[in-house]
Design an enzyme around this catalytic site. Structure first.
Site, PDB file in Angstrom:
ATOM      1  CE  LYS A  80      -3.982   1.999   2.473  1.00  0.00           C
ATOM      2  NZ  LYS A  80      -4.952   1.865   3.586  1.00  0.00           N
ATOM      3  CB  SER A 111      -8.250   3.921   2.554  1.00  0.00           C
ATOM      4  OG  SER A 111      -7.420   3.223   3.475  1.00  0.00           O
ATOM      5  CB  SER A 130      -8.780   1.333   5.521  1.00  0.00           C
ATOM      6  OG  SER A 130      -9.382   2.600   5.424  1.00  0.00           O
TER       7      SER A 130
END
Lengths: 95, 492
Positions: B78, B158, B182
């Site tokens: 990420k 997210s 998320s």
């Protein structure tokens, strides 16, 4: 809690974010809606409740007060948008 | 040769050790899949040179019989994890061109265990969002499509890039992070497994901070076993993060074995919310039935403060974000817009660098922390948070874990919620309580909606009982027996 244009202007200034005049009203509406929704917390009786300060009860970790890092000015400055030698450059602060 | 990207992380690891294929072959298969999958916009930076170099080292070690736990396994990262010399922007414009001179602890742990880095994955800007639509790099597209529809769906957020990349087989597994849901919400939307560990289980050092008392690193993977393997490598104590916990890390994969006899699973009644689709309600009951068949006892429980978790979160998280994001000022890194004075420069830089959702949250945070409001908002929210935690503490005296839906719906269409921030926030209604109390939670694919989209269930555990919820999750996964390989429409 309803937020007006002046409040938005003041928050924006505190947050150091430029907000244009025409953005004040839409932002006031958005922030008012969110803060209004948050107000449901008033229903909760929190008398005598201690605010949460950590998720797990644990003692603050301590370490010896000694230098563990440093001598890496080049690393620290490597991403600076503007630099001169080993300094970050900002607009003139003192007249 | 069969398509190597179809192997789970565990299968790939075992195949490498048996020398069925090389780390280089496996890495190349993923690099090809990534190139063919760019339509999904899952990666914001691909690092093929680094990947091939790491694979070469893995092949050397495999040949020498010195394989580490994740030797040669290609993973995605990420974009909020600092990776030395590699694109790290938390998908924000304000971090333009930022390349850290250091490595985050979690990614360093993965590389030390032999994993191969494929690239950086798309996400909502600073992890603020539930649809990956706030990213400076544009939304990620969910590899799944609803039946009889070609509409592009959100992979959630997210960690939308992480979830989409895992679901589309563009990496064997991915790192992600979870502040209010998320990891678990995007996992539920993409038919993948997402694990948010207990606060303190993984080091936060080198992760771009959003809300420091809530943020936690965790994996998104294709199977429960893969998530267990990833967590074993990611977790651990770190002197550089004072909130990381100094406790040994179990072998989570080994902990998957065993049945559920004697395990008590609570069903919190407050998670039956108005307007929840019936198919989610049905799947919830069926999941409880599966756990029961495998030895668990099902108990109805109550968590009375559940409905206040989300509004309290929207005080705590923006307040902490407004403090954390004060560092982006155009001086030390990232974007800079010149101005007449230093304040002018700050204001212009931050106006240009932050997207609308980040600006909104920074302003809310600034407001609730401003003079005269601290007690009414932040302190009140932390008191409510203490009550939420107390609810869980009391329930965990009677049960070992809780079973809830992961999300109130299946994946929705891109653009369908962007006009209404409050509606978007409600996506996290079932996940955010876990962050507020610092508990571990896992989202497991449990079935499909009538429109063919995957749905996830959530298991919530006691602090540091990741092993317990992983084991129960494996039983649910096995009982569900789903085919979770979406048709590859994105390939040219």
């Amino acid at each position: 809690m309803s937020v007006d244009r002046d409040t938005v202007r003041r928050i924006a200034q505190l947050a150091r974010i430029r907000v244009e005049e025409e953005e004040l009203d839409p932002l006031a509406n958005e922030l008012s809606a969110i803060l209004g929704w948050i107000e449901q917390l008033d229903e909760v009786n929190t008398d005598g409740v201690k605010p949460m300060t950590s998720v797990e009860a644990m003692e603050m970790k301590k370490r010896e007060d000694e230098v563990t890092d440093g001598f890496c000015a080049e690393d620290i400055l490597a991403n600076a948008p503007k630099r001169e030698g080993n300094f970050f450059v900002v607009p003139k602060v003192v007249e | 040769m069969t398509d190597l990207t179809k192997l789970t992380l565990a299968e790939a690891r075992d195949g490498l050790r048996r020398k069925d294929f090389s780390a280089r072959e496996l890495t190349e298969a993923y690099l090809d899949a990534m190139a063919a999958g760019r339509k999904l916009n899952a990666y914001v930076a691909e690092t093929p040179d680094i990947a091939l170099k790491m694979a070469e080292e893995s092949d050397r070690r495999l040949a020498a019989g010195e394989a580490r736990p994740l030797e040669g396994v290609p993973v995605g990262v990420k974009d909020l994890y600092a990776t030395k010399g590699v694109h790290t922007q938390a998908c924000s414009h304000i971090l333009d061109d930022f390349k850290p001179t250091y490595e985050s602890t979690v990614t360093a742990n993965l590389w030390n265990d032999g994993a191969v880095m494929l690239g950086k994955l798309n996400m909502d800007e600073f992890a603020m969002g539930s649809s990956n639509e706030t990213s400076w790099y544009g939304p990620v597209i969910n590899p799944w499509k609803a039946k009889d529809s070609d509409a592009d769906l959100t992979p959630g957020g997210s960690s939308g890039g992480s979830a989409a990349a895992v679901a589309a087989r563009l990496c064997a597994a991915a790192t992600a992070s979870d502040t209010g849901g998320s990891i678990r919400q995007p996992a539920a939307f993409t038919g993948t497994v997402g694990l948010k560990p207990t606060y303190g289980r993984c080091s936060r050092w080198g992760m771009v901070a959003f809300a420091s008392s809530l943020d936690q690193a965790g994996p998104i993977a294709r199977t429960v076993r893969d998530a267990a393997i990833m967590l074993t490598s990611m977790a651990g104590h770190d002197e550089k993060d004072t909130t990381s916990v100094n406790a040994s890390v179990p072998d989570y994969e080994a902990a998957l074995e065993g049945d559920l006899s004697g395990v008590r699973v609570g069903i919190p009644q407050e998670y039956r919310v108005d307007g929840m689709p019936e198919e989610i309600e049905t799947l919830w009951s069926r999941s409880a039935e599966w756990l029961k068949e495998r030895g668990a006892e099902i108990v109805e429980v109550s968590l009375p403060h559940t409905k206040y978790a989300l509004p309290a979160y929207y005080i705590v998280a923006p307040a902490e974000a407004s403090s954390n994001l004060a560092r982006y000022d155009g001086v030390r890194y990232g974007l800079r817009v010149e101005g007449d004075s230093i304040t002018d420069m700050y204001e212009k830089t931050r106006a240009a660098g932050f997207g609308p959702e980040v600006r909104r949250r920074v302003m809310i945070g600034t407001y609730v922390l401003s003079a005269g409001y601290y007690d009414a908002y932040y302190l009140k929210a932390q008191k409510v948070r203490a009550l939420i935690k107390r609810d869980f503490d009391e329930v965990f005296e009677r049960v070992d874990m809780l079973l809830t839906p992961a999300t109130p719906s299946a994946a929705f269409a891109l653009g369908s919620m962007t006009d209404d921030p409050l509606q978007m926030y409600l996506n996290d209604i079932f996940t955010v309580t876990v962050n507020m109390a610092g508990l571990p939670g896992i989202s497991v694919p449990a079935g499909f909606a009538a429109n063919g989209l995957p749905l996830g269930m959530q298991l919530i555990g006691r602090p540091f009982d990741e092993a317990g919820i992983l084991r129960a999750a494996r039983h649910m996964e096995e009982a569900a027996g789903l085919d979770l390989d979406p048709a590859a429409w994105w390939r040219d």
